[in-house]
Write a protein that holds these residues in place. Structure first.
Motif, PDB file in Angstrom:
ATOM      1  N   ALA A  78       0.707  -1.258   0.044  1.00 48.77           N
ATOM      2  CA  ALA A  78      -0.042  -0.042   0.055  1.00 48.77           C
ATOM      3  C   ALA A  78       0.765   1.327   0.044  1.00 48.77           C
ATOM      4  N   TYR A  79       0.162   2.491  -0.763  1.00 47.99           N
ATOM      5  CA  TYR A  79       1.152   3.520  -0.644  1.00 47.99           C
ATOM      6  C   TYR A  79       1.319   4.193   0.706  1.00 47.99           C
ATOM      7  N   GLY A  80       2.182   4.870   1.075  1.00 47.01           N
ATOM      8  CA  GLY A  80       2.422   5.433   2.460  1.00 47.01           C
ATOM      9  C   GLY A  80       1.590   6.838   2.297  1.00 47.01           C
ATOM     10  N   HIS A  81       1.927   7.649   3.519  1.00 48.05           N
ATOM     11  CA  HIS A  81       1.319   8.920   3.450  1.00 48.05           C
ATOM     12  C   HIS A  81       1.845   9.865   2.364  1.00 48.05           C
ATOM     13  N   ASP A  82       1.118  10.647   1.691  1.00 47.19           N
ATOM     14  CA  ASP A  82       1.516  12.014   0.990  1.00 47.19           C
ATOM     15  C   ASP A  82       2.068  12.777   2.110  1.00 47.19           C
ATOM     16  N   CYS A  83       2.738  13.719   1.732  1.00 49.04           N
ATOM     17  CA  CYS A  83       3.341  14.720   2.569  1.00 49.04           C
ATOM     18  C   CYS A  83       2.443  15.653   3.139  1.00 49.04           C
ATOM     19  N   ALA A  84       2.658  16.143   4.051  1.00 46.09           N
ATOM     20  CA  ALA A  84       1.631  17.154   5.112  1.00 46.09           C
ATOM     21  C   ALA A  84       1.010  18.503   4.287  1.00 46.09           C
ATOM     22  N   GLN A  85      -0.008  18.547   3.920  1.00 47.77           N
ATOM     23  CA  GLN A  85      -0.548  19.708   3.016  1.00 47.77           C
ATOM     24  C   GLN A  85      -2.328  19.776   3.301  1.00 47.77           C
ATOM     25  N   LEU A 106       8.594   5.772  -1.396  1.00 48.76           N
ATOM     26  CA  LEU A 106       8.551   5.678  -2.747  1.00 48.76           C
ATOM     27  C   LEU A 106       8.030   4.459  -3.080  1.00 48.76           C
ATOM     28  N   ASN A 107       7.680   4.485  -4.338  1.00 45.71           N
ATOM     29  CA  ASN A 107       6.975   3.192  -5.011  1.00 45.71           C
ATOM     30  C   ASN A 107       7.847   2.838  -6.312  1.00 45.71           C
ATOM     31  N   VAL A 108       7.770   1.264  -6.588  1.00 44.48           N
ATOM     32  CA  VAL A 108       8.276   0.893  -7.573  1.00 44.48           C
ATOM     33  C   VAL A 108       7.475  -0.087  -8.138  1.00 44.48           C
ATOM     34  N   TRP A 109       7.490  -0.032  -9.584  1.00 48.95           N
ATOM     35  CA  TRP A 109       6.666  -0.917 -10.625  1.00 48.95           C
ATOM     36  C   TRP A 109       7.716  -1.430 -11.542  1.00 48.95           C
ATOM     37  N   ARG A 110       7.654  -2.965 -11.820  1.00 55.06           N
ATOM     38  CA  ARG A 110       8.245  -3.545 -12.711  1.00 55.06           C
ATOM     39  C   ARG A 110       7.528  -4.666 -13.418  1.00 55.06           C
ATOM     40  N   PRO A 111       7.979  -5.041 -14.574  1.00 51.93           N
ATOM     41  CA  PRO A 111       7.431  -6.262 -15.097  1.00 51.93           C
ATOM     42  C   PRO A 111       7.813  -7.550 -14.334  1.00 51.93           C
ATOM     43  N   ALA A 112       6.515  -8.156 -14.035  1.00 50.36           N
ATOM     44  CA  ALA A 112       6.637  -9.430 -13.035  1.00 50.36           C
ATOM     45  C   ALA A 112       7.627 -10.340 -13.422  1.00 50.36           C
ATOM     46  N   GLY A 113       7.712 -10.721 -14.663  1.00 52.35           N
ATOM     47  CA  GLY A 113       8.457 -11.658 -15.336  1.00 52.35           C
ATOM     48  C   GLY A 113       9.853 -11.395 -15.478  1.00 52.35           C
ATOM     49  N   ALA A 114      10.311 -10.235 -15.198  1.00 44.35           N
ATOM     50  CA  ALA A 114      11.760  -9.698 -15.559  1.00 44.35           C
ATOM     51  C   ALA A 114      12.666 -10.458 -14.735  1.00 44.35           C
ATOM     52  N   PRO A 115      13.751 -10.943 -15.149  1.00 44.17           N
ATOM     53  CA  PRO A 115      14.685 -11.544 -14.097  1.00 44.17           C
ATOM     54  C   PRO A 115      15.373 -10.529 -13.293  1.00 44.17           C
ATOM     55  N   SER A 137       0.647   9.178  -4.639  1.00 43.50           N
ATOM     56  CA  SER A 137      -0.608   8.109  -4.271  1.00 43.50           C
ATOM     57  C   SER A 137      -1.752   8.078  -5.547  1.00 43.50           C
ATOM     58  N   PRO A 138      -1.743   9.343  -6.040  1.00 44.79           N
ATOM     59  CA  PRO A 138      -2.890   9.651  -7.183  1.00 44.79           C
ATOM     60  C   PRO A 138      -3.145   8.208  -8.207  1.00 44.79           C
ATOM     61  N   GLU A 139      -4.309   7.773  -8.322  1.00 39.53           N
ATOM     62  CA  GLU A 139      -4.302   6.640  -9.557  1.00 39.53           C
ATOM     63  C   GLU A 139      -3.657   7.084 -10.643  1.00 39.53           C
ATOM     64  N   VAL A 140      -3.909   8.489 -11.024  1.00 42.35           N
ATOM     65  CA  VAL A 140      -3.421   8.617 -12.387  1.00 42.35           C
ATOM     66  C   VAL A 140      -1.943   8.407 -12.653  1.00 42.35           C
ATOM     67  N   TYR A 141      -1.015   8.508 -11.545  1.00 44.15           N
ATOM     68  CA  TYR A 141       0.332   8.405 -11.303  1.00 44.15           C
ATOM     69  C   TYR A 141       0.731   6.977 -11.158  1.00 44.15           C
ATOM     70  N   SER A 142       0.101   5.854 -11.367  1.00 47.29           N
ATOM     71  CA  SER A 142       0.277   4.540 -11.407  1.00 47.29           C
ATOM     72  C   SER A 142       1.367   4.276 -12.540  1.00 47.29           C
TER      73      SER A 142
END
Length: 527
Positions: A78-85, A106-115, A137-142
């Motif tokens: 799950a995403y952590g907190h966005d910064c105070a604002q 931070l968040n990281v995405w990678r292809p699941a099958g990549a070695p 965390s916004p969905e459009v930034y996935s």
């Protein structure tokens, strides 16, 4: 694509500890400990990963410190907190978490099958929000759709508002060697350093990192391309609607007001402190400020209220922000990296003009007639409409061309664009593409943005522009089979790629006359 069992077997056979299988999810080992991600639709995601210690208590208004190590396997589901604002209702990218001061994740995405040793290109996203709003965390930034195209994507949080950009004489005394003031930029540099040290564990190539950002994120890219502190941390850059001539607050310094310039950051910090009942310039005053609740530091600050005498924003500190980017670019400086740069067809700009005379005043009497013909060819006399157009060109569109020209002059590869595409469902409301509307197309997250109103042409444009971005991240050239050719920018031809309603088309910039006038006014020091 290799299955999970095959991936594990391959990793074990190669003696690679970077990828493993545990409790139904992938596990990766980074410098602070082990992380368990989540696989969905062929993409492995890790979210809420600490890249620095929580900047709370005594660490408020200090450079980011190393994240604490943990034992066992930490869930990264799950995403952590966005910064105070203070979020605002009309945000184009609404936050997905509750803001808090403990936010340096931070968040990281990678292809699941990549070695684990795939050495995939890495794309690092920096969000906008005027340096007072925004988060990862916004969905459009996935980064999900990017990862499906064979890259590793990283997004991260950086401190915003008075947590990220704050100066005070007591802070200067506490840390006389600096860096000071620009804590948000320090967070960005810390995240990029984390990527260099850890992204290999996710199959990413630390020698092929592309940073990209929009609005304040684009302004941030300019800072990173002009600061010695980020040298070597990235290898390509993409600036979306990020200006390029000056900072948001040109001329602001941490201390010492420049002649004719805005108040220093220290002066702004003293004004804020006085407003919340903290007087003095010594250590006890600073201790009192650090004990204030986060809500008091925010004090209603957001995109709607950011122009206040108690908020400094980014400032020249001599170490992170050494000067306004435009001055560095004009002198031939800046990172020697390939670049994509552009703006939207109805981009942001702020006009305070109350008459047409005020609208055209920046161009001077000698260019008044030409400016009227370029910006108001129908002689509408519409102060608001024409004033906004001039302001948009001055703030975003012409500065993007200015940067492209500087890159071309220095012999660096640069590709210029304009995003003019308007979603089918919005064409009756928007005569052009407003600020930030390119983001869900770049990320190919248009479904999250437009839902059931999404059309086939909307989806096709998202796939197209996202493919250009990925190709650029892989090779430094956005071109590839099946896509219209995007010519490298040269000042003489002034060719851009326009992402328009009827597709992507390259050609000479049709706004050249307008932008030439803005450029001449900027060079004359009038705007």
């Amino acid at each position: 694509m290799m299955g999970k069992a095959g991936l594990l077997g391959a990793a074990m056979a190669l003696g690679l500890a970077g990828a493993a299988q545990a409790q139904g999810g992938e596990v990766v080992k980074v410098e602070s400990g082990q992380l368990q991600g989540v696989v969905q639709d062929g993409v492995l995601a890790f979210k809420g990963v600490p890249f620095a210690a929580p900047p709370v208590g005594d660490l408020r208004w200090r450079p980011p410190q190393p994240a604490a190590k943990w034992s066992g396997i930490r869930s990264a589901a799950a995403y952590g907190h966005d910064c105070a604002q203070k979020p605002f209702p009309s945000d184009a990218a609404p936050l997905g978490t509750e803001p808090a001061e403990d936010c340096l994740v931070l968040n990281v995405w990678r292809p699941a099958g990549a070695p684990a040793n795939a050495k995939l290109p890495v794309m690092v996203w920096i969000y906008g929000g005027g340096f007072v709003n925004g988060g990862s965390s916004p969905e459009v930034y996935s980064g999900h759709q990017f990862a499906k195209q064979g890259v590793v994507v990283v997004s991260f949080n950086y401190r915003v508002g008075r947590f990220g950009f704050f100066a005070h004489p007591a802070l200067s005394k506490e840390n006389p060697g600096g860096p000071l003031g620009n804590y948000g930029f320090m967070d960005q540099i810390a995240a990029l350093n984390w990527v260099q040290r850890n992204i290999g564990a996710f199959g990413g190539d630390p020698g092929n990192v592309t940073i990209f950002g929009e609005s304040a994120g684009g302004f941030s890219i300019h800072t990173l391309m002009t600061t010695p502190a980020a040298k070597g941390l990235f290898h390509k850059a993409i600036v979306e609607s990020g200006g390029g001539r000056g900072n948001i607050n040109p001329g602001r310094r941490v201390s010492g007001q420049a002649p004719g310039g805005p108040p220093s950051g220290e002066q702004v910090g003293l004004a804020f402190a006085k407003g919340v009942g903290v007087e003095g310039e010594d250590a006890s005053a600073l201790a009192a400020l650090r004990k204030l609740p986060a809500e008091t530091i925010v004090s209603g600050l957001n995109m709607m209220t950011m122009f206040t005498p108690t908020y400094a924003g980014p400032m020249v500190d001599g170490q992170i922000v050494v000067d306004e980017p435009g001055k560095i670019y004009a002198a031939g400086g800046g990172a020697n990296v390939p670049l994509i740069v552009g703006a939207n067809s109805m981009d942001i700009g702020f006009s305070m003009a109350k008459s047409m005379d005020e609208v055209f005043a920046p161009f001077g009497a000698e260019r008044r007639t030409a400016a009227e013909a370029a910006f108001d060819p129908d002689k509408s006399g519409d102060v608001r409409k024409v004033g906004t157009l001039v302001a948009s060109d001055t703030m975003m569109v012409e500065p993007a061309r200015f940067v492209a020209k500087a890159w071309a002059k220095a012999g660096r590869p640069v590709y210029a664009y304009r995003f003019s595409y308007v979603a089918d469902s919005m064409r009756k409301e928007w005569p052009g593409a407003p600020h930030a509307t390119e983001i869900p197309y770049v990320f190919d997250t248009v479904k999250a943005k437009y839902g059931e109103a999404l059309s086939g042409s909307d989806a096709a444009m998202a796939q197209l522009i996202s493919a250009y971005w990925v190709a650029f991240a892989k090779s430094g050239d956005p071109n590839g089979a099946g896509r219209p050719n995007w010519p490298r920018y040269e000042a003489k031809g002034d060719q851009i790629l326009d992402f328009a309603n009827d597709g992507a088309k390259a050609g000479p910039d049709p706004w050249k006359a307008r932008l030439d006038l803005v450029e001449q006014a900027a060079d004359a020091g009038k705007p």
